[in-house]
Write an enzyme that holds these catalytic residues in place. Structure first.
Site, PDB file in Angstrom:
ATOM      1  N   SER A  40     -14.772 -10.218 -12.572  1.00  0.00           N
ATOM      2  CA  SER A  40     -15.586  -9.632 -13.622  1.00  0.00           C
ATOM      3  C   SER A  40     -14.750  -8.677 -14.462  1.00  0.00           C
ATOM      4  O   SER A  40     -14.245  -7.671 -13.946  1.00  0.00           O
ATOM      5  CB  SER A  40     -16.761  -8.881 -12.983  1.00  0.00           C
ATOM      6  N   GLU A  50       2.917  -0.551  -8.385  1.00  0.00           N
ATOM      7  CA  GLU A  50       4.101  -0.887  -9.172  1.00  0.00           C
ATOM      8  C   GLU A  50       5.372  -1.028  -8.351  1.00  0.00           C
ATOM      9  O   GLU A  50       6.382  -1.459  -8.861  1.00  0.00           O
ATOM     10  CB  GLU A  50       4.309   0.204 -10.225  1.00  0.00           C
ATOM     11  N   ALA A  51       5.331  -0.599  -7.098  1.00  0.00           N
ATOM     12  CA  ALA A  51       6.559  -0.622  -6.307  1.00  0.00           C
ATOM     13  C   ALA A  51       6.423  -1.598  -5.148  1.00  0.00           C
ATOM     14  O   ALA A  51       5.368  -1.700  -4.529  1.00  0.00           O
ATOM     15  CB  ALA A  51       6.861   0.777  -5.774  1.00  0.00           C
ATOM     16  N   LYS A  79      14.850  -2.120  -7.559  1.00  0.00           N
ATOM     17  CA  LYS A  79      14.594  -0.986  -6.656  1.00  0.00           C
ATOM     18  C   LYS A  79      15.459  -1.133  -5.410  1.00  0.00           C
ATOM     19  O   LYS A  79      15.349  -2.122  -4.684  1.00  0.00           O
ATOM     20  CB  LYS A  79      13.104  -0.981  -6.272  1.00  0.00           C
ATOM     21  N   LEU A 334      -7.245  -4.460  -1.138  1.00  0.00           N
ATOM     22  CA  LEU A 334      -8.014  -3.241  -0.894  1.00  0.00           C
ATOM     23  C   LEU A 334      -9.320  -3.533  -0.168  1.00  0.00           C
ATOM     24  O   LEU A 334      -9.870  -2.651   0.508  1.00  0.00           O
ATOM     25  CB  LEU A 334      -8.289  -2.539  -2.224  1.00  0.00           C
ATOM     26  N   THR A 345       3.699  -0.636   0.638  1.00  0.00           N
ATOM     27  CA  THR A 345       3.421  -1.721   1.567  1.00  0.00           C
ATOM     28  C   THR A 345       2.187  -2.560   1.251  1.00  0.00           C
ATOM     29  O   THR A 345       1.972  -3.591   1.891  1.00  0.00           O
ATOM     30  CB  THR A 345       3.257  -1.140   2.989  1.00  0.00           C
TER      31      THR A 345
HETATM   32  C1  LIG Z   1      -3.024   5.027  -6.134  1.00  0.00           C
HETATM   33  C2  LIG Z   1      -2.539   3.684  -5.680  1.00  0.00           C
HETATM   34  C3  LIG Z   1      -1.195   3.349  -5.805  1.00  0.00           C
HETATM   35  C4  LIG Z   1      -0.739   2.118  -5.353  1.00  0.00           C
HETATM   36  N1  LIG Z   1       0.594   1.818  -5.424  1.00  0.00           N
HETATM   37  C5  LIG Z   1       1.046   0.681  -4.857  1.00  0.00           C
HETATM   38  C6  LIG Z   1       2.424   0.357  -4.840  1.00  0.00           C
HETATM   39  O1  LIG Z   1       3.263   1.079  -5.368  1.00  0.00           O
HETATM   40  N2  LIG Z   1       2.804  -0.782  -4.231  1.00  0.00           N
HETATM   41  C7  LIG Z   1       1.907  -1.635  -3.651  1.00  0.00           C
HETATM   42  O2  LIG Z   1       2.308  -2.638  -3.059  1.00  0.00           O
HETATM   43  N3  LIG Z   1       0.590  -1.381  -3.721  1.00  0.00           N
HETATM   44  C8  LIG Z   1       0.139  -0.252  -4.280  1.00  0.00           C
HETATM   45  N4  LIG Z   1      -1.194   0.001  -4.326  1.00  0.00           N
HETATM   46  C9  LIG Z   1      -2.133  -0.999  -3.829  1.00  0.00           C
HETATM   47  C10 LIG Z   1      -2.341  -2.056  -4.889  1.00  0.00           C
HETATM   48  O3  LIG Z   1      -2.758  -1.453  -6.086  1.00  0.00           O
HETATM   49  C11 LIG Z   1      -3.412  -3.040  -4.424  1.00  0.00           C
HETATM   50  O4  LIG Z   1      -3.106  -3.473  -3.130  1.00  0.00           O
HETATM   51  C12 LIG Z   1      -3.419  -4.244  -5.309  1.00  0.00           C
HETATM   52  O5  LIG Z   1      -3.554  -3.881  -6.633  1.00  0.00           O
HETATM   53  C13 LIG Z   1      -4.505  -5.186  -4.930  1.00  0.00           C
HETATM   54  O6  LIG Z   1      -5.743  -4.712  -5.358  1.00  0.00           O
HETATM   55  P1  LIG Z   1      -6.963  -5.675  -5.169  1.00  0.00           P
HETATM   56  O7  LIG Z   1      -6.678  -6.942  -5.872  1.00  0.00           O
HETATM   57  O8  LIG Z   1      -7.263  -5.740  -3.719  1.00  0.00           O
HETATM   58  O9  LIG Z   1      -8.177  -4.881  -5.840  1.00  0.00           O
HETATM   59  P2  LIG Z   1      -8.569  -4.655  -7.393  1.00  0.00           P
HETATM   60  O10 LIG Z   1      -7.391  -4.565  -8.271  1.00  0.00           O
HETATM   61  O11 LIG Z   1      -9.520  -3.502  -7.388  1.00  0.00           O
HETATM   62  O12 LIG Z   1      -9.345  -5.966  -7.801  1.00  0.00           O
HETATM   63  C14 LIG Z   1     -10.682  -6.180  -7.432  1.00  0.00           C
HETATM   64  C15 LIG Z   1     -11.210  -7.390  -8.168  1.00  0.00           C
HETATM   65  O13 LIG Z   1     -12.518  -7.674  -7.701  1.00  0.00           O
HETATM   66  C16 LIG Z   1     -13.361  -7.861  -8.816  1.00  0.00           C
HETATM   67  N5  LIG Z   1     -14.727  -7.514  -8.428  1.00  0.00           N
HETATM   68  C17 LIG Z   1     -15.161  -6.455  -7.719  1.00  0.00           C
HETATM   69  N6  LIG Z   1     -16.495  -6.492  -7.590  1.00  0.00           N
HETATM   70  C18 LIG Z   1     -16.924  -7.607  -8.222  1.00  0.00           C
HETATM   71  C19 LIG Z   1     -18.187  -8.205  -8.450  1.00  0.00           C
HETATM   72  N7  LIG Z   1     -19.319  -7.645  -8.015  1.00  0.00           N
HETATM   73  N8  LIG Z   1     -18.244  -9.338  -9.149  1.00  0.00           N
HETATM   74  C20 LIG Z   1     -17.103  -9.931  -9.617  1.00  0.00           C
HETATM   75  N9  LIG Z   1     -15.884  -9.423  -9.438  1.00  0.00           N
HETATM   76  C21 LIG Z   1     -15.800  -8.261  -8.756  1.00  0.00           C
HETATM   77  C22 LIG Z   1     -12.772  -6.972  -9.894  1.00  0.00           C
HETATM   78  O14 LIG Z   1     -13.196  -7.379 -11.176  1.00  0.00           O
HETATM   79  C23 LIG Z   1     -11.290  -7.219  -9.669  1.00  0.00           C
HETATM   80  O15 LIG Z   1     -10.916  -8.415 -10.318  1.00  0.00           O
HETATM   81  C24 LIG Z   1      -1.667   1.202  -4.799  1.00  0.00           C
HETATM   82  C25 LIG Z   1      -3.018   1.525  -4.742  1.00  0.00           C
HETATM   83  C26 LIG Z   1      -3.466   2.744  -5.173  1.00  0.00           C
HETATM   84  C27 LIG Z   1      -4.932   3.052  -5.084  1.00  0.00           C
END
Ligand SMILES: Cc1cc2nc3c(=O)[nH]c(=O)nc-3n(C[C@H](O)[C@H](O)[C@H](O)COP(=O)(O)OP(=O)(O)OC[C@H]3O[C@@H](n4cnc5c(N)ncnc54)[C@H](O)[C@@H]3O)c2cc1C
Length: 507
Positions: A40, A50-51, A79, A334, A345
């Site tokens: 969405s 980013e790392a 890096k 996440l 990591t």
């Molecule tokens: C502060 C911070 C720093 C970070 N730095 C690093 C780093 O340096 N190195 C590293 O490896 N990782 C890092 N991470 C972790 C990394 O950002 C995440 O592991 C990675 O971006 C994966 O995120 P995700 O895809 O699980 O979640 P998100 O990016 O949150 O994606 C969630 C998805 O689910 C969708 N979604 C949610 N609810 C619904 C719904 N009801 N209907 C339809 N779609 C929905 C959203 O639209 C989105 O597409 C960091 C995280 C944080 C918080």
């Protein structure tokens, strides 16, 4: 025998985790799977991350991504390690450089030789003998792009724009036949009998059915956490930071650093990550020790250049879902849990979970043997990384600051206590089965944080520490000289950005 029908896999969420899963599964499962991804735009993604660590090479090369294309598509830089500034004491810095320190002599690992000389006062700092660190401090870079790297290579990872990476993977996945649906998941439907997920109900009266569901919905954990009610194991008693602020600023003139900076601040730490077009910055902090306004002030005061926007707040609780795979649902990214990015990591955990899942992918949702092993291995992997992160905090020497005093006096997981005591006692580090961090990495961080072993290996007792000192200083000199022969990080990056893609690379 008739061929097995394709398994239908529904990925909920299109952040980095969702698109990593879609790109990898569509490539490796081919016609054995029909893959749909729902995301969405109204919700968006967390947009940080980013790392990376060097294992990302395995993921990229398995997907057929070649390095010049990847660098161009994601604004990446190289890096060589992470510099920890102010973690041990306010004006102290050390590096966790990827790659080996020094070289073994005969049966003696380098660490034992260094420790023998260090205890006798004839060795310098450990980092002088880690070629990655020497090159990083001189802003030098060269790489073969090979994984694993040969012993003469620098071992490296990347800094990149995670949003661009997700977009790049999306194009690959869609070219491999993944169907993307733009929509809001409003309800998760479950079978009455087994409780498996049967469908996702979307806005606009749409319904997407599947055999298997991958929850990549980020911190919401819509499927695994909310619908299947898999409990969350909260680790904030060991990792109490619970908020982050992220903001980009322009790149400043001067050498492009080939390492991540992790700078301890009064109630948390700041990251600084150089990309081609900007610098990524963030502050990870404990809301019990500092207000959001103070945290924003700390971050903004410590940028290299003016912020490009207001800092973006992110709230989190450190920990993980007790099973990453429950019923016919696997959570990645996440949605499975979060540990702060101190050692970069999170994306790695997505990558290993995908690789493990492909091995155990069930032919029917009710099969559970692979699921149990998957969950056990995942748990071990998370626990080992947790201990490493906790150690950085626990071994700080910043007395007089309440956050740092609190984390120094917290009671530690038994597994970590054992590891640290063993090192203090004898300088020995044991890498556990399947553990991500190497003996090398643990040693650098333990020494960097000020843990001084009391004894060296008895096998080095017969070695003359003065001769050892001479050997070590010639090694350090050789590394210094070799580093000066390498291109600068910027020169190497430009060289790679202009290199042609391999003929068989994915574009
Ligand atoms: C502060 C911070 C720093 C970070 N730095 C690093 C780093 O340096 N190195 C590293 O490896 N990782 C890092 N991470 C972790 C990394 O950002 C995440 O592991 C990675 O971006 C994966 O995120 P995700 O895809 O699980 O979640 P998100 O990016 O949150 O994606 C969630 C998805 O689910 C969708 N979604 C949610 N609810 C619904 C719904 N009801 N209907 C339809 N779609 C929905 C959203 O639209 C989105 O597409 C960091 C995280 C944080 C918080």
């Amino acid at each position: 025998m008739s061929p097995q029908p394709p398994v239908s896999i529904v990925i909920a969420g299109g952040g980095t985790a969702g698109w990593m899963a879609a790109a990898a599964l569509s490539r490796f499962l081919g016609r054995a799977a029909e893959i749909t991804l729902i995301e969405s735009e109204m919700i968006g993604t967390v947009g940080v991350g980013e790392a990376t660590i060097p294992q990302i090479h395995h993921f990229n090369s398995a997907l057929g991504i070649d390095e010049p294309t990847f660098l161009r598509e994601t604004n990446a830089t190289f890096k060589l390690g992470i510099e920890f500034a102010g973690w041990r004491e306010r004006d102290h810095r050390y590096m966790h450089g990827f790659g080996l320190s020094g070289r073994a002599v005969g049966i003696h690992p380098f660490r034992d030789l260094w420790l023998r000389a260090r205890l006798a006062g004839t060795a310098g700092e450990l980092g002088q003998y880690n070629f990655n660190e020497v090159a990083a401090r001189a802003n030098r870079m060269v790489g073969s792009g090979q994984s694993p790297a040969s012993s003469r290579d620098l071992v490296y990872a990347y800094h990149f724009d995670a949003t661009l990476y997700a977009g790049f993977l999306r194009r690959m996945a869609e070219a491999n036949g993944v169907t993307r649906i733009e929509g809001m998941i409003e309800r998760v439907e479950r079978e009455a009998h087994a409780g498996d997920i049967s469908a996702l109900a979307l806005n606009g009266d749409r319904r997407v059915t599947g055999d298997f569901f991958i929850d990549c919905t980020g911190f919401r954990s819509l499927l695994l956490g909310q619908a299947l009610q898999v409990p969350f194991a909260d680790w904030s008693r060991w990792l109490p930071c619970d908020r982050a602020l992220a903001v980009a600023c322009d790149r400043v003139d001067g050498p492009l650093r080939p390492y991540t900076e992790s700078i301890a601040r009064r109630s948390g730490w700041q990251w600084r990550i150089p990309l081609q077009h900007r610098t990524g910055n963030g502050l990870v902090y404990s809301s019990a020790h500092i207000s959001d306004d103070e945290a924003a002030g700390t971050l903004l005061r410590n940028l290299d250049a003016p912020a490009k926007s207001d800092p973006r707040p992110i709230r989190f609780t450190t920990g993980h879902r007790k099973q990453a795979w429950s019923h016919n649902c696997l959570a990645l990214g996440l949605a499975a849990g979060f540990m702060e990015p101190l050692e970069s990591t999170s994306l790695h955990l997505v990558q290993t979970a995908i690789a493990r899942f492909i091995k155990f992918i069930p032919s029917s949702p009710s099969e559970s043997q692979g699921r149990n092993i998957f969950n056990r291995q995942t748990m071990t992997e998370w626990l080992q990384i947790r201990d490493f992160l906790v150690f950085h905090y626990a071994a700080n020497g910043r007395s007089g600051e309440s956050f740092w005093d609190d984390v120094r006096s917290m009671s530690l997981p038994d597994t970590l206590v054992e590891k640290v005591r063993l090192f203090e006692e004898s300088g020995v580090v044991v890498k556990e089965e399947g553990e991500l961090f190497t003996e090398e990495g643990w040693t650098q961080v333990m020494v960097g944080q000020g843990i001084q072993p009391r004894a060296h290996s008895p096998m080095t007792a017969g070695i003359d520490p003065r001769e050892l000192g001479d050997f070590l200083s010639s090694l350090a000199n050789a590394y210094q000289q070799r580093a000066q022969t390498l291109p600068t990080h910027e020169e190497w990056l430009n060289h790679m950005l202009n290199a042609p893609a391999h003929a068989d690379a994915v574009q």
